[in-house]
Scaffold this active site. Sequence first.
Site, PDB file in Angstrom:
ATOM      1  N   HIS A  77      49.714  32.948  38.962  1.00 20.30           N
ATOM      2  CA  HIS A  77      50.848  33.226  39.869  1.00 20.30           C
ATOM      3  C   HIS A  77      51.704  31.992  40.096  1.00 20.30           C
ATOM      4  O   HIS A  77      51.217  30.866  40.218  1.00 20.30           O
ATOM      5  CB  HIS A  77      50.372  33.833  41.190  1.00 20.30           C
ATOM      6  CG  HIS A  77      49.522  32.961  42.062  1.00 20.30           C
ATOM      7  ND1 HIS A  77      50.048  32.138  43.026  1.00 20.30           N
ATOM      8  CD2 HIS A  77      48.178  32.795  42.128  1.00 20.30           C
ATOM      9  CE1 HIS A  77      49.076  31.515  43.662  1.00 20.30           C
ATOM     10  NE2 HIS A  77      47.926  31.887  43.132  1.00 20.30           N
ATOM     11  N   ASP A 194      47.255  25.372  43.614  1.00 18.60           N
ATOM     12  CA  ASP A 194      47.104  26.822  43.652  1.00 18.60           C
ATOM     13  C   ASP A 194      48.501  27.438  43.642  1.00 18.60           C
ATOM     14  O   ASP A 194      49.179  27.434  44.663  1.00 18.60           O
ATOM     15  CB  ASP A 194      46.341  27.205  44.920  1.00 18.60           C
ATOM     16  CG  ASP A 194      46.237  28.691  45.148  1.00 18.60           C
ATOM     17  OD1 ASP A 194      46.540  29.453  44.225  1.00 18.60           O
ATOM     18  OD2 ASP A 194      45.865  29.087  46.279  1.00 18.60           O
ATOM     19  N   GLU A 228      51.287  36.804  44.668  1.00 17.32           N
ATOM     20  CA  GLU A 228      49.831  36.759  44.838  1.00 17.32           C
ATOM     21  C   GLU A 228      49.449  36.263  46.221  1.00 17.32           C
ATOM     22  O   GLU A 228      48.511  36.778  46.845  1.00 17.32           O
ATOM     23  CB  GLU A 228      49.215  35.853  43.765  1.00 17.32           C
ATOM     24  CG  GLU A 228      47.695  35.960  43.651  1.00 17.32           C
ATOM     25  CD  GLU A 228      46.935  35.068  44.616  1.00 17.32           C
ATOM     26  OE1 GLU A 228      45.710  35.275  44.791  1.00 17.32           O
ATOM     27  OE2 GLU A 228      47.544  34.155  45.223  1.00 17.32           O
ATOM     28  N   GLU A 229      50.180  35.271  46.741  1.00 17.69           N
ATOM     29  CA  GLU A 229      49.818  34.693  48.034  1.00 17.69           C
ATOM     30  C   GLU A 229      50.030  35.649  49.194  1.00 17.69           C
ATOM     31  O   GLU A 229      49.488  35.427  50.281  1.00 17.69           O
ATOM     32  CB  GLU A 229      50.609  33.395  48.278  1.00 17.69           C
ATOM     33  CG  GLU A 229      50.254  32.252  47.339  1.00 17.69           C
ATOM     34  CD  GLU A 229      48.845  31.705  47.532  1.00 17.69           C
ATOM     35  OE1 GLU A 229      48.124  32.222  48.405  1.00 17.69           O
ATOM     36  OE2 GLU A 229      48.464  30.772  46.812  1.00 17.69           O
ATOM     37  N   ASP A 249      43.001  30.992  38.579  1.00 12.60           N
ATOM     38  CA  ASP A 249      43.305  30.569  39.947  1.00 12.60           C
ATOM     39  C   ASP A 249      42.366  29.440  40.364  1.00 12.60           C
ATOM     40  O   ASP A 249      41.536  28.994  39.583  1.00 12.60           O
ATOM     41  CB  ASP A 249      43.200  31.767  40.895  1.00 12.60           C
ATOM     42  CG  ASP A 249      44.265  31.760  41.977  1.00 12.60           C
ATOM     43  OD1 ASP A 249      44.557  30.674  42.504  1.00 12.60           O
ATOM     44  OD2 ASP A 249      44.803  32.839  42.300  1.00 12.60           O
ATOM     45  N   HIS A 329      44.309  25.360  49.719  1.00 16.22           N
ATOM     46  CA  HIS A 329      45.391  25.673  50.651  1.00 16.22           C
ATOM     47  C   HIS A 329      45.717  24.507  51.575  1.00 16.22           C
ATOM     48  O   HIS A 329      46.305  24.705  52.647  1.00 16.22           O
ATOM     49  CB  HIS A 329      45.089  26.943  51.457  1.00 16.22           C
ATOM     50  CG  HIS A 329      45.328  28.195  50.677  1.00 16.22           C
ATOM     51  ND1 HIS A 329      45.425  29.434  51.267  1.00 16.22           N
ATOM     52  CD2 HIS A 329      45.497  28.411  49.343  1.00 16.22           C
ATOM     53  CE1 HIS A 329      45.652  30.353  50.337  1.00 16.22           C
ATOM     54  NE2 HIS A 329      45.691  29.752  49.162  1.00 16.22           N
TER      55      HIS A 329
END
Length: 402
Positions: A77, A194, A228-229, A249, A329
Amino acid sequence: MRKLPIDADYLKTTLLELLAIPSPSGLTDEIVHYTCGKLDAMGVAYELTRRGTIRAILRRTLPERRRQSPACAIVAHLDTLGAMVREIKPNGRLSLMPIGTWSSRWAEGGRVTLFTESSRYRGSVLPLLASGHVYNEAVDSQPVSWDQLELRVDEHMQCAEDAARLGIQIGDMVAFDPMPECLDNGYIISRYLDDKAGVAALLAALKAVADSGVPVPMDCHAVFTLTEEVGSGARAVIEDDVSEVIGVDIGPVAAGQGASERGVTIPLMDSAGPHDYHLTRRLLSLCKEHGIHTNRDVFRFYHSDAGAAVSAGHDVRTALLCFGTDASHGYERTHISVLVNLAELLALYIQSGPTLAEDRQRRTDTVEGFPHQLNPEQLVRQDTPLPDAGELVRPSESRSQE
């Protein structure tokens, strides 16, 4: 099938270029243009959905004797975390709502770019109580939440009217600076590894396959998603001829997890449930056969594009390939060797063909040929017979009379 050399310099340069382009979910058009340019440069064809999800296609080069041949999909992504203006305060400061799921701990102190309809402004995300000289120990005891943060724009803004004068409105997008560092020892630290590190690894694998001219036994769809997030991701972009989907990922590195900043991490399960037994074992076998270090893991609080494809109703085998990432994250850290290993495995997978020959058929009318996960010996039970409980508790007189 052979292990292809991966251009680590290309991978690192691509990653830094991806990080340079802000792309929180909902603000992804520019990174779509960039990614399509990379595909054009390597001669890989692609299609775009209305919103810009990219489906690149490596066509099968081996002849197929059967009438039907499935395709595979590898999904990474392009979107990242971010924020949106949800309120313009009377003092000219801005309240934010997060885009994606992430803690305000990682937003606090961040330098950001605010994008209006026609301009951009720089600013800092601060706690409401930002000065120890004013609030003393209350600075350390204030809650951790998005309601406790505000964006200070680096312009003369003392009231809501000042924000309006600058064209700042509710709904404007906020992108946090990635602040990447590539160290001489191979570690890479940045926000948004990410999944921009995963995208860079996938592009490096596609380049290695395209440059080498190795045979490709089935069509491979390299899919770059945009949401995706925020949970949707690959739900609407998997074609009917795809029989297996691999998500690319992060693999969160932490106490109690098997993910590592060395080798490729292959989780057997995440929040969507177990990944496909046969596909994951095949990927583990490819790593063992070609000398790629692997880590097995189970993710407790984790969703991916692979799970999104299944939740959308696609009848596909799924697996997840991850690069071990510390502090996911947040200010994330991985190692260039991990990304090279990931690209090596992806290039091997593209050369490997369908996991099971029977998957060439979407439906079959017999169980003959359907795979087994367990052999007969594993199903044999060795029960220990128990004595008759009634006999054990009967009075001894009754037993003696018999």
